[in-house]
Design an enzyme around this catalytic site. Structure first.
Site, PDB file in Angstrom:
ATOM      1  N   THR A 100      50.222  93.529  62.943  1.00  0.00           N
ATOM      2  CA  THR A 100      50.964  93.907  61.738  1.00  0.00           C
ATOM      3  C   THR A 100      50.404  95.157  61.067  1.00  0.00           C
ATOM      4  O   THR A 100      51.169  95.949  60.524  1.00  0.00           O
ATOM      5  CB  THR A 100      51.001  92.756  60.720  1.00  0.00           C
ATOM      6  N   CYS A 101      49.094  95.344  61.110  1.00  0.00           N
ATOM      7  CA  CYS A 101      48.502  96.508  60.446  1.00  0.00           C
ATOM      8  C   CYS A 101      48.894  97.809  61.133  1.00  0.00           C
ATOM      9  O   CYS A 101      49.124  98.818  60.475  1.00  0.00           O
ATOM     10  CB  CYS A 101      46.985  96.382  60.410  1.00  0.00           C
ATOM     11  N   ALA A 102      48.961  97.784  62.455  1.00  0.00           N
ATOM     12  CA  ALA A 102      49.276  98.994  63.220  1.00  0.00           C
ATOM     13  C   ALA A 102      50.757  99.092  63.588  1.00  0.00           C
ATOM     14  O   ALA A 102      51.171 100.063  64.217  1.00  0.00           O
ATOM     15  CB  ALA A 102      48.425  99.035  64.489  1.00  0.00           C
TER      16      ALA A 102
END
Length: 154
Positions: free
Chosen positions: A121-123
């Site tokens: 989700t962060c990337a």
């Protein structure tokens, strides 16, 4: 009504000011502030498809064609769940879909049909196994979207 919620609002405002400097928020007009806090809800799924980058696949890969066929067949609610699965929220950032990008990555599993799609989700990376058929992709993607755990941000 104003007087009945005055104390509650003051408590909320004081807590908000402790966590967020009030000077920072003065640069926004109300509509901009709402967009920053609430996110953008102007979903343009065709634009989303145009903005994708691929790693280990390309736009002409069979699994990518199948992915977009399955994706566009999803209900609006399931498409929003896909965004939450991919990013942690079902909202589009302030810049809109034009500025929203993500990557679909092939992890090179030997027996791809045994694996579900996953996401960083962060990337904003979707790890999409190279499924043997559109039906295998459809079943596993729908299952992943139905049962993933949200962060509580969506």
């Amino acid at each position: 009504f104003n007087t009945s919620v005055k104390k509650n609002f003051e408590d909320f405002a004081n807590g908000f000011k402790k966590g967020c400097s009030t000077d920072m928020w003065t640069i926004f007009v109300p509509v901009e502030l709402m967009a920053v806090i609430h996110g953008n809800t102007a979903y343009d799924w065709e634009q989303l498809e145009k903005n994708v980058k691929y790693r280990g696949y390309d736009v002409s890969s069979e699994v990518i064609k199948n992915f977009w066929t399955v994706f566009h067949d999803l209900s609006e609610e399931m498409k929003k769940r896909f965004l939450a699965f991919l990013t942690g929220t079902d909202r589009i950032p302030v810049g809109g879909m034009e500025k929203f990008t993500f990557t679909i990555c092939n992890q090179g599993y030997l027996h791809s049909d045994l694996f579900y799609p996953s996401a960083n989700t962060c990337a904003r990376i979707l790890y999409l196994p190279c499924y043997s058929s559109i039906e295998a992709l459809r079943i596993r993607l729908q299952h992943a979207l139905q049962f993933f755990e949200e962060f509580g941000l969506a």
